[in-house]
Motif scaffolding. Structure first.
Motif, short mmCIF file in Angstrom:
data_model
loop_
_atom_site.label_atom_id
_atom_site.label_comp_id
_atom_site.label_asym_id
_atom_site.label_seq_id
_atom_site.Cartn_x
_atom_site.Cartn_y
_atom_site.Cartn_z
N ALA A 51 0.82 -1.22 0.00
CA ALA A 51 0.00 0.00 0.00
C ALA A 51 0.85 1.27 0.00
CB ALA A 51 -0.95 -0.01 1.19
N ASP A 52 2.05 1.22 0.58
CA ASP A 52 2.93 2.39 0.64
C ASP A 52 3.87 2.48 -0.57
OD1 ASP A 52 4.73 0.36 1.14
OD2 ASP A 52 5.53 1.26 2.97
N SER A 53 3.67 1.66 -1.60
CA SER A 53 4.45 1.59 -2.84
C SER A 53 5.75 0.80 -2.71
CB SER A 53 4.79 2.98 -3.39
OG SER A 53 3.63 3.67 -3.73
N SER A 54 6.07 0.29 -1.53
CA SER A 54 7.31 -0.48 -1.38
C SER A 54 7.11 -1.89 -1.95
CB SER A 54 7.72 -0.57 0.09
OG SER A 54 6.76 -1.31 0.82
N PHE A 55 8.23 -2.48 -2.41
CA PHE A 55 8.15 -3.85 -2.90
C PHE A 55 9.37 -4.63 -2.42
CE2 PHE A 55 10.53 -1.73 -6.27
CZ PHE A 55 11.56 -2.62 -6.51
N ILE A 56 9.19 -5.94 -2.40
CA ILE A 56 10.25 -6.88 -2.04
C ILE A 56 10.18 -8.02 -3.05
CG2 ILE A 56 11.09 -8.52 -0.32
CD1 ILE A 56 9.76 -6.78 1.82
N ALA A 57 11.33 -8.41 -3.59
CA ALA A 57 11.38 -9.55 -4.51
C ALA A 57 12.58 -10.41 -4.13
CB ALA A 57 11.51 -9.07 -5.94
N THR A 58 12.35 -11.70 -4.04
CA THR A 58 13.45 -12.64 -3.80
C THR A 58 13.80 -13.27 -5.13
OG1 THR A 58 12.66 -13.06 -1.56
CG2 THR A 58 14.16 -14.69 -2.51
N LEU A 59 15.04 -13.05 -5.55
CA LEU A 59 15.50 -13.50 -6.87
C LEU A 59 16.73 -14.37 -6.72
CD1 LEU A 59 15.31 -10.04 -8.68
CD2 LEU A 59 13.58 -11.85 -8.70
N GLU A 60 16.89 -15.26 -7.67
CA GLU A 60 18.10 -16.08 -7.72
C GLU A 60 19.27 -15.15 -8.04
OE1 GLU A 60 19.97 -19.51 -7.04
OE2 GLU A 60 17.79 -19.35 -7.03
N ARG A 61 20.37 -15.30 -7.32
CA ARG A 61 21.54 -14.46 -7.58
C ARG A 61 22.14 -14.79 -8.93
NH1 ARG A 61 25.39 -14.30 -2.45
NH2 ARG A 61 26.78 -14.01 -4.21
N THR A 62 22.45 -13.76 -9.70
CA THR A 62 23.01 -13.98 -11.04
C THR A 62 24.51 -14.20 -11.01
OG1 THR A 62 23.15 -11.58 -11.36
CG2 THR A 62 21.19 -12.70 -12.21
N ASP A 63 25.18 -13.78 -9.94
CA ASP A 63 26.63 -13.96 -9.88
C ASP A 63 27.04 -15.40 -9.57
OD1 ASP A 63 25.74 -13.79 -7.24
OD2 ASP A 63 27.49 -12.70 -6.55
N THR A 64 26.09 -16.25 -9.21
CA THR A 64 26.40 -17.66 -8.97
C THR A 64 26.05 -18.53 -10.18
OG1 THR A 64 24.24 -18.11 -7.98
CG2 THR A 64 26.00 -17.39 -6.50
N MET A 65 25.51 -17.92 -11.22
CA MET A 65 25.14 -18.68 -12.42
C MET A 65 26.34 -18.84 -13.33
SD MET A 65 21.40 -17.11 -13.19
CE MET A 65 20.15 -17.09 -11.91
N LEU A 66 26.37 -19.94 -14.04
CA LEU A 66 27.48 -20.23 -14.94
C LEU A 66 27.34 -19.52 -16.28
CD1 LEU A 66 27.76 -24.07 -14.27
CD2 LEU A 66 29.07 -22.22 -13.20
N THR A 67 26.13 -19.13 -16.61
CA THR A 67 25.89 -18.44 -17.88
C THR A 67 26.44 -17.03 -17.80
OG1 THR A 67 23.84 -19.71 -18.02
CG2 THR A 67 24.10 -17.89 -19.57
N ALA A 68 27.25 -16.66 -18.77
CA ALA A 68 27.83 -15.31 -18.79
C ALA A 68 26.72 -14.27 -18.95
CB ALA A 68 28.83 -15.18 -19.93
N ASP A 69 26.86 -13.17 -18.26
CA ASP A 69 25.96 -12.03 -18.36
C ASP A 69 24.52 -12.35 -17.97
OD1 ASP A 69 25.53 -9.32 -18.79
OD2 ASP A 69 24.78 -9.69 -20.81
N ALA A 70 24.32 -13.23 -17.01
CA ALA A 70 22.97 -13.52 -16.52
C ALA A 70 22.42 -12.26 -15.85
CB ALA A 70 23.01 -14.66 -15.52
N HIS A 71 21.17 -11.92 -16.14
CA HIS A 71 20.55 -10.73 -15.55
C HIS A 71 19.02 -10.84 -15.66
CE1 HIS A 71 20.97 -9.71 -19.85
NE2 HIS A 71 19.82 -9.07 -19.68
N TYR A 72 18.35 -9.92 -15.03
CA TYR A 72 16.89 -9.81 -15.12
C TYR A 72 16.56 -8.47 -15.78
CZ TYR A 72 16.70 -13.41 -11.45
OH TYR A 72 16.85 -14.56 -10.73
N LYS A 73 15.56 -8.48 -16.67
CA LYS A 73 15.00 -7.23 -17.19
C LYS A 73 13.93 -6.78 -16.21
CE LYS A 73 13.97 -6.73 -21.40
NZ LYS A 73 13.43 -6.75 -22.75
N VAL A 74 13.73 -5.48 -16.09
CA VAL A 74 12.73 -4.94 -15.16
C VAL A 74 11.60 -4.31 -15.99
CG1 VAL A 74 12.29 -3.39 -13.23
CG2 VAL A 74 14.52 -4.51 -13.45
N ILE A 75 10.39 -4.83 -15.80
CA ILE A 75 9.22 -4.37 -16.54
C ILE A 75 8.13 -4.00 -15.54
CG2 ILE A 75 7.46 -5.07 -18.23
CD1 ILE A 75 9.66 -7.13 -19.19
N ILE A 76 7.41 -2.93 -15.81
CA ILE A 76 6.30 -2.50 -14.95
C ILE A 76 5.01 -2.70 -15.74
CG2 ILE A 76 5.37 -0.63 -13.54
CD1 ILE A 76 8.34 -1.42 -12.93
#
Length: 163
Positions: A51-76
């Motif tokens: 309700a106060d606009s804050s958010f929390i997301a639990t994501l898999e860490r990309t620095d532990t992945m073997l795939t080069a340049d692993a990342h998440y795109k952010v979409i609203i």
């Protein structure tokens, strides 16, 4: 499983809360990825602001992945009452262009990186293009009205990378 908790606030450009439009922050993995003992795939990770606009997301860490340049795109995504279809109000979406490489718990900005320039696009112009094209954008200094005349002094043929 190495995860990190990403936090932040979602507001309008004017700084207002727009929860009345039911926004969702979508974290879209750049592709399926490999970890030391896991394969990561599946649907987008969606976070609904409080309700106060804050958010929390639990994501898999990309620095532990073997795939080069692993990342998440952010979409609203949000409900757009101005669009009405057979099932009711439509939705609107902003692809922020930003990526996050998740390496630690903390605010989204600590894990964010700006949109990458399109190196497949070369701007052909007699003068340096505006800065909004971003660092790394290529610029070929040529006269766009007359690029094939070698004696034209505006056709330097110099290729620059914007800083």
């Amino acid at each position: 499983m190495a995860t990190a908790t990403i936090t932040g606030n979602l507001r309008t450009f004017g700084g207002a809360n727009f929860n009345y439009l039911d926004p969702v922050i979508i974290f879209r993995p750049s592709s399926a990825h490999l970890g030391p003992s896991s394969i990561f795939s599946g649907p987008d990770i969606r976070a609904t602001p409080a309700a106060d606009s804050s958010f929390i997301a639990t994501l898999e860490r990309t620095d532990t992945m073997l795939t080069a340049d692993a990342h998440y795109k952010v979409i609203i995504e949000w409900r757009n009452p101005g669009i009405t279809g057979s099932t009711g109000p439509g939705t609107a979406e902003h692809d922020t262009g930003w990526e996050i490489t998740v390496t630690k718990d903390g605010p989204i900005g600590d894990n964010a990186r700006p949109p990458r320039p399109n190196h497949q696009m070369v701007i052909v112009a007699p003068t340096m293009p505006p800065k909004h094209f971003g660092p790394g954008t290529m610029w070929l200094q040529m006269d766009p009205e007359d690029p094939n005349t070698p004696t034209n002094p505006a056709n330097t043929g110099d290729l620059y990378q914007l800083q």
